[in-house]
Write a protein that holds these residues in place. Sequence first.
Motif, PDB file in Angstrom:
ATOM      1  N   VAL A 192       8.453 -15.008 -10.663  1.00 25.45           N
ATOM      2  CA  VAL A 192       7.149 -14.353 -10.732  1.00 25.45           C
ATOM      3  C   VAL A 192       6.343 -14.657  -9.469  1.00 25.45           C
ATOM      4  N   LYS A 193       6.354 -15.902  -9.047  1.00 25.26           N
ATOM      5  CA  LYS A 193       5.591 -16.330  -7.873  1.00 25.26           C
ATOM      6  C   LYS A 193       6.009 -15.550  -6.624  1.00 25.26           C
ATOM      7  N   ALA A 194       7.326 -15.407  -6.409  1.00 28.89           N
ATOM      8  CA  ALA A 194       7.829 -14.703  -5.222  1.00 28.89           C
ATOM      9  C   ALA A 194       7.477 -13.216  -5.273  1.00 28.89           C
ATOM     10  N   VAL A 195       7.616 -12.613  -6.456  1.00 35.32           N
ATOM     11  CA  VAL A 195       7.312 -11.176  -6.583  1.00 35.32           C
ATOM     12  C   VAL A 195       5.814 -10.936  -6.391  1.00 35.32           C
ATOM     13  N   GLU A 196       4.981 -11.785  -6.995  1.00 32.66           N
ATOM     14  CA  GLU A 196       3.541 -11.630  -6.827  1.00 32.66           C
ATOM     15  C   GLU A 196       3.131 -11.787  -5.358  1.00 32.66           C
ATOM     16  N   ALA A 197       3.737 -12.747  -4.674  1.00 31.48           N
ATOM     17  CA  ALA A 197       3.414 -12.955  -3.258  1.00 31.48           C
ATOM     18  C   ALA A 197       3.805 -11.734  -2.424  1.00 31.48           C
ATOM     19  N   ALA A 198       4.978 -11.187  -2.690  1.00 25.11           N
ATOM     20  CA  ALA A 198       5.450 -10.029  -1.929  1.00 25.11           C
ATOM     21  C   ALA A 198       4.686  -8.755  -2.291  1.00 25.11           C
ATOM     22  N   LEU A 199       4.357  -8.608  -3.579  1.00 23.02           N
ATOM     23  CA  LEU A 199       3.692  -7.405  -4.069  1.00 23.02           C
ATOM     24  C   LEU A 199       2.203  -7.429  -3.771  1.00 23.02           C
ATOM     25  N   GLY A 200       1.640  -8.636  -3.718  1.00 19.01           N
ATOM     26  CA  GLY A 200       0.197  -8.735  -3.507  1.00 19.01           C
ATOM     27  C   GLY A 200      -0.590  -8.378  -4.753  1.00 19.01           C
ATOM     28  N   ALA A 201       0.059  -8.528  -5.916  1.00 21.28           N
ATOM     29  CA  ALA A 201      -0.593  -8.191  -7.190  1.00 21.28           C
ATOM     30  C   ALA A 201       0.038  -9.027  -8.296  1.00 21.28           C
ATOM     31  N   ARG A 252       0.851  -1.175   0.000  1.00 19.17           N
ATOM     32  CA  ARG A 252       0.000   0.000   0.000  1.00 19.17           C
ATOM     33  C   ARG A 252       0.891   1.230   0.000  1.00 19.17           C
ATOM     34  N   CYS A 253       0.499   2.244  -0.709  1.00 23.11           N
ATOM     35  CA  CYS A 253       1.228   3.526  -0.801  1.00 23.11           C
ATOM     36  C   CYS A 253       2.643   3.319  -1.344  1.00 23.11           C
ATOM     37  N   GLY A 254       2.789   2.405  -2.306  1.00 26.68           N
ATOM     38  CA  GLY A 254       4.083   2.205  -2.948  1.00 26.68           C
ATOM     39  C   GLY A 254       5.103   1.455  -2.123  1.00 26.68           C
ATOM     40  N   LYS A 255       4.657   0.793  -1.068  1.00 21.61           N
ATOM     41  CA  LYS A 255       5.588   0.078  -0.195  1.00 21.61           C
ATOM     42  C   LYS A 255       4.985  -1.261   0.204  1.00 21.61           C
ATOM     43  N   ARG A 256       5.854  -2.271   0.320  1.00 22.24           N
ATOM     44  CA  ARG A 256       5.427  -3.577   0.811  1.00 22.24           C
ATOM     45  C   ARG A 256       5.636  -3.577   2.316  1.00 22.24           C
ATOM     46  N   TRP A 257       4.541  -3.801   3.050  1.00 23.30           N
ATOM     47  CA  TRP A 257       4.581  -3.806   4.505  1.00 23.30           C
ATOM     48  C   TRP A 257       4.664  -5.247   4.980  1.00 23.30           C
TER      49      TRP A 257
END
Length: 168
Positions: free
Chosen positions: A127-136, A16-21
């Motif tokens: 892709v899987k790791a980035v999607e999981a971390a990004l939530g998108a 949210r707001c350009g940051k992964r929390w």
Amino acid sequence: MIKIKVSAVPERGFCRCGKRWPHEGAIVSREDFTDEQWAILQAEKMIKLEPVEDEPDKEEPEETATGLSAEEVKAIKDGIAGSESSEILEDETKKAFDASKERLAQLIDVFTQLGPDDMTQSGTPSVKAVEAALGADVTAAEIGEAWTFYQARLEEQTGKNNESGEAE
């Protein structure tokens, strides 16, 4: 300065707001956000905000999963908007990378938090790791272009650090 612990409700984190929390929480300063961003964080049900007592004795630079300090990551991200990096974006990266500069900054945030297990055999983030971390959702092409930009900034940053540390 008001310090706040921002924690994601989901165990995998939340963007949210350009940051992964992270679920474990991250300490931030209220002053780091615009009023609009702060209102978004306060309204978000997937994020918890908790006040934190300021500990002035513990001002060690935070290190990311890439081994860079938080300052070095900020310098790379700031370079996205800098004149030299803007030229690079226009000349090289922007041709194939249609995502916004904000998306690029989000992907760089994710890259700094990935570990060796999150990489493919070719050395790029999965892709899987980035999607999981990004939530998108994210495409391999998007990751590839952002990773290329990020690696170039790392090399540029490393070169600057080496130059400033050399004796005459």
